[in-house]
Structure formats: C-alpha cells, structure tokens
Design a protein around this motif. Structure first.
Motif, mmCIF file in Angstrom:
data_model
loop_
_atom_site.group_PDB
_atom_site.id
_atom_site.type_symbol
_atom_site.label_atom_id
_atom_site.label_comp_id
_atom_site.label_asym_id
_atom_site.label_seq_id
_atom_site.Cartn_x
_atom_site.Cartn_y
_atom_site.Cartn_z
ATOM 1 N N UNK A 150 0.816 -1.209 0.000
ATOM 2 C CA UNK A 150 0.000 0.000 0.000
ATOM 3 C C UNK A 150 0.853 1.263 0.000
ATOM 4 N N UNK A 151 1.976 1.225 0.682
ATOM 5 C CA UNK A 151 2.839 2.412 0.721
ATOM 6 C C UNK A 151 3.385 2.719 -0.662
ATOM 7 N N UNK A 152 4.025 1.743 -1.304
ATOM 8 C CA UNK A 152 4.702 2.003 -2.582
ATOM 9 C C UNK A 152 3.796 1.779 -3.788
ATOM 10 N N UNK A 153 2.632 1.149 -3.581
ATOM 11 C CA UNK A 153 1.701 0.953 -4.685
ATOM 12 C C UNK A 153 2.046 -0.198 -5.603
ATOM 13 N N UNK A 154 2.859 -1.121 -5.141
ATOM 14 C CA UNK A 154 3.241 -2.267 -5.970
ATOM 15 C C UNK A 154 2.513 -3.513 -5.477
ATOM 16 N N UNK A 155 1.546 -3.974 -6.265
ATOM 17 C CA UNK A 155 0.862 -5.208 -5.935
ATOM 18 C C UNK A 155 1.452 -6.312 -6.804
ATOM 19 N N UNK A 156 2.238 -7.156 -6.179
ATOM 20 C CA UNK A 156 3.031 -8.168 -6.875
ATOM 21 C C UNK A 156 2.175 -9.058 -7.766
ATOM 22 N N UNK A 157 1.046 -9.520 -7.237
ATOM 23 C CA UNK A 157 0.196 -10.437 -7.996
ATOM 24 C C UNK A 157 -0.431 -9.741 -9.198
ATOM 25 N N UNK A 158 -0.996 -8.564 -8.997
ATOM 26 C CA UNK A 158 -1.597 -7.842 -10.124
ATOM 27 C C UNK A 158 -0.565 -7.579 -11.218
ATOM 28 N N UNK A 159 0.604 -7.088 -10.818
ATOM 29 C CA UNK A 159 1.622 -6.716 -11.800
ATOM 30 C C UNK A 159 2.078 -7.911 -12.631
ATOM 31 N N UNK A 160 2.010 -9.093 -12.059
ATOM 32 C CA UNK A 160 2.489 -10.283 -12.764
ATOM 33 C C UNK A 160 1.691 -10.587 -14.019
#
Length: 365
Positions: free
Chosen positions: A243-253
């Motif tokens: 939530x802090x950095x806005x990187x959702x690992x699963x979505x981005x994959x």
C-alpha cells in the motif's frame, strides 16, 4: 541468444478479478507460438561503465569466461537523464539527455556478437531532474507543493498522462537502439509517503501503478519489446508495504514478461522469514523470498493456466556494511543465493552491485 529469448506474452492473461477491478477492455492480441526463453544470468552495468571502453571490454572478457549471458544497462538514470542519443523530438525538447554512452547501438551490437542479452534499465517515477522543466508532471502534496522524499528526491506523478507517455517514449528509444528488453525500476511511490501527504490511499496508489504498467505493456507489445519490472522484495508478502509504494506483486504479474523482485537479504527486516538478521543467511533469505513469491502469484493464477510473468530476481552482489549485523558477500554468498533460486524452480537471476565489481568465480560453470 537473441533469437532464442522470445519473451512475448499475451495480455489477455489477466484474471477476471483484475479485469473487473479496472473495468478495462484489453486489446485482443493473438497468442503467438513462442519458444521457451533461455535462462537469464545477468549483471548490472552502470551507464558510466557502459560508456568507458576499457571497463566494458573487461566485463565482456569476464562474461565470455563465465555463465553470465545478460547485462542490464542504465538508460534513464537515477539522475533522471537519458544516457544516449535517442532520435526523439519529445526527449530533445525536454532536454533530458546526458550522453554517457556515445554509441549505444554499437555497444549493443558488440554485446550481441558475444551472445549477450541486453536489457535497458529505466528509472521511472523517481526523477530529480524533470521537475525543472515539467513541474506539472510531479507528485504534489495536498497543499500543492512538489513532493520531496526523505532523501530530497522528487517523484513523477504516476497518474500524469504526459509523463507516462514520456516513459513509454524512452522505452521505444531503447527498442530502436537494439535493446532486447526494457526494464522499469522505481515503478512505485516513495517509501515514506503517507495518505495525508498526497491525499491518496494505498488502494489508489496500487491502482495508479498497475494502470501505468498496463498502458506501457500494451504499447511495448505493439513494438514486440519484452517488458520487465523491478519490484520491492518486501512488497511480495507485506500488505502494508504494497500500500505504501503501490506495488501489488500479484496484479503486476499479469502485465509484464518478467518480475524482478529485489530480494537482497540485506533489505529484509530483522525477523523476516524467521531469520534474526537476514543478511547473515543468503540461502535461507532467498529461499524464503522465493516461496513468498510463489504463494503470492498463485492468488491470481491458482491453476497456473494463465500467461503470467516469470520471476527473475535481483540478488545481492554487494556487502551491506552499513548494517549492524552483516556478512561479507563473496563467491560463496553469491552462489548460495543462486542455489536458492534454482532450488525453487527458477534458473534466471540478475546480480546487483552499484560499483559493477563482481565475484566472477561465482559464475563459472
């Protein structure tokens, strides 16, 4: 090597949940027949080193003697500058070029002649220069001032349409120069940012980052340009960090060819993965991070039947002497990390050392 590294993927692989989240209709690209990509065993090369012939010649000599087969070269640098001459009116008008590599196409040809896969590293949203010419592109505080992080850096607003097109234009310039792949780094918000700073919560930040990645992936697929992302290692299994950095690992994959989580043991908190000081345990730290990665990716692809990014982690090639409890990272520590990646079913990795000084004996067959 270049011809065998066919990394193109189809964006139709998005899960129903992700597609519904964004309510976006994805362009229908035909699924192509593709070869299994060869494993990437890479190292980072700074623009300064890439532009200094004797240094680059030395690196190529070492590569020829080892199992390294890829390099990641700075293109849009940490200073916000483009390091070689791109034939782009937009970039010329912005004045963002600072030529450190005088003949990038020539260097890439030389690397290809040695069967070396060449990846362009483009620092995306952290940009300490562009605010001088495009202040309207920058992340702003709730009061309207340009946001500055705790290290004094400014950041591009990931929702700004013109700024996003600039980053995609940089990637197109990499493709024209002959790079095999573009890799965005700092595809995120600052680590110390709070909702009250910019009036955007974690959900909004994750949405903004994935939206940019989807747009960039669409554009680069049309160029037949493979696309990878550097991701915070701790964002894999920490909702707070996501939530802090806005990187959702699963979505981005679902919207890139490769994810490169930065799973350096030195970057994990004490107690992570049950380790009192993760930097002291190179194998165990990487093993734990890879297992977190596998579990997280299954949340959007539980049956493994959708096209999804491969995992090609950044590993630690430096000694984190700034830590209270640290270990000197030599040949055995690098090999231990590589073994942990292999033991978790992956054979691709990249080694990070900002000084570009590597433990070459770790990469011998």
């Amino acid at each position: 090597m270049k011809n065998t590294l066919c990394l193109k993927r189809c964006i139709l692989a998005a899960t129903i949940s992700v597609a519904t989240f964004f309510m976006i209709t994805t362009p229908a690209y035909a699924e192509e027949e593709k070869e299994d990509p060869s494993p990437i065993h890479g190292i980072y090369v700074s623009a300064y080193v890439a532009g200094t012939k004797n240094m680059m010649d030395d690196i190529i000599t070492h590569i020829d003697e080892t199992g390294i087969n890829a390099v990641v070269i700075d293109v849009k640098s940490d200073e916000g500058k483009i390091v070689f001459d791109m034939d782009s009116k937009l970039i010329d008008d912005l004045g963002t070029e600072d030529i450190l590599v005088k003949d990038m196409p020539g260097l890439i040809k030389t690397l290809h002649d040695h069967d070396i896969y060449v990846i362009a590293r483009c620092v995306a949203f952290r940009d300490p220069f562009i605010d001088e010419v495009k202040p309207e592109w920058m992340l702003k505080t709730a009061a309207g001032d340009i946001y500055e992080d705790n290290k004094g850096f400014n950041w591009i607003n990931p929702q700004n349409a013109e700024a996003k097109e600039y980053l995609i234009e940089v990637a197109r310039g990499c493709h024209a120069a002959g790079f095999d792949e573009v890799q965005y780094d700092y595809v995120r918000f600052p680590t110390g940012i709070k909702e009250e700073d910019i009036g955007m919560n974690g959900y909004g930040r994750r949405h903004a980052i994935v939206r940019f990645v989807m747009e960039a992936h669409n554009a680069l697929m049309r160029e037949n340009m493979p696309f990878s992302l550097d991701v915070f290692g701790t964002a894999i299994n920490s909702k707070a960090d996501r939530n802090i950095v806005g990187q959702d690992y699963a979505w981005l994959s679902m919207y890139c060819e490769y994810l490169s989580p930065m799973i350096y043991p030195s970057h994990y908190y004490e107690g992570s993965m049950g380790l009192d000081s993760p930097d002291l345990y190179p194998y165990e730290a990487i093993d734990g991070a890879m297992k977190y990665s596998e579990a997280e990716l299954k949340t959007v692809n539980p049956r493994g039947d959708r096209t999804q990014a491969g995992v090609r982690p950044w590993l630690q090639g430096f000694t984190a002497s700034y830590l209270k409890n640290y270990r000197t990272y030599g040949v055995e520590e690098v090999k231990a990390q590589i073994k942990a990646v292999n033991d978790n079913g992956s054979d691709s990795w990249i080694i990070w050392n900002p000084s570009c000084k590597y433990q070459w004996d770790a990469f011998r067959e």
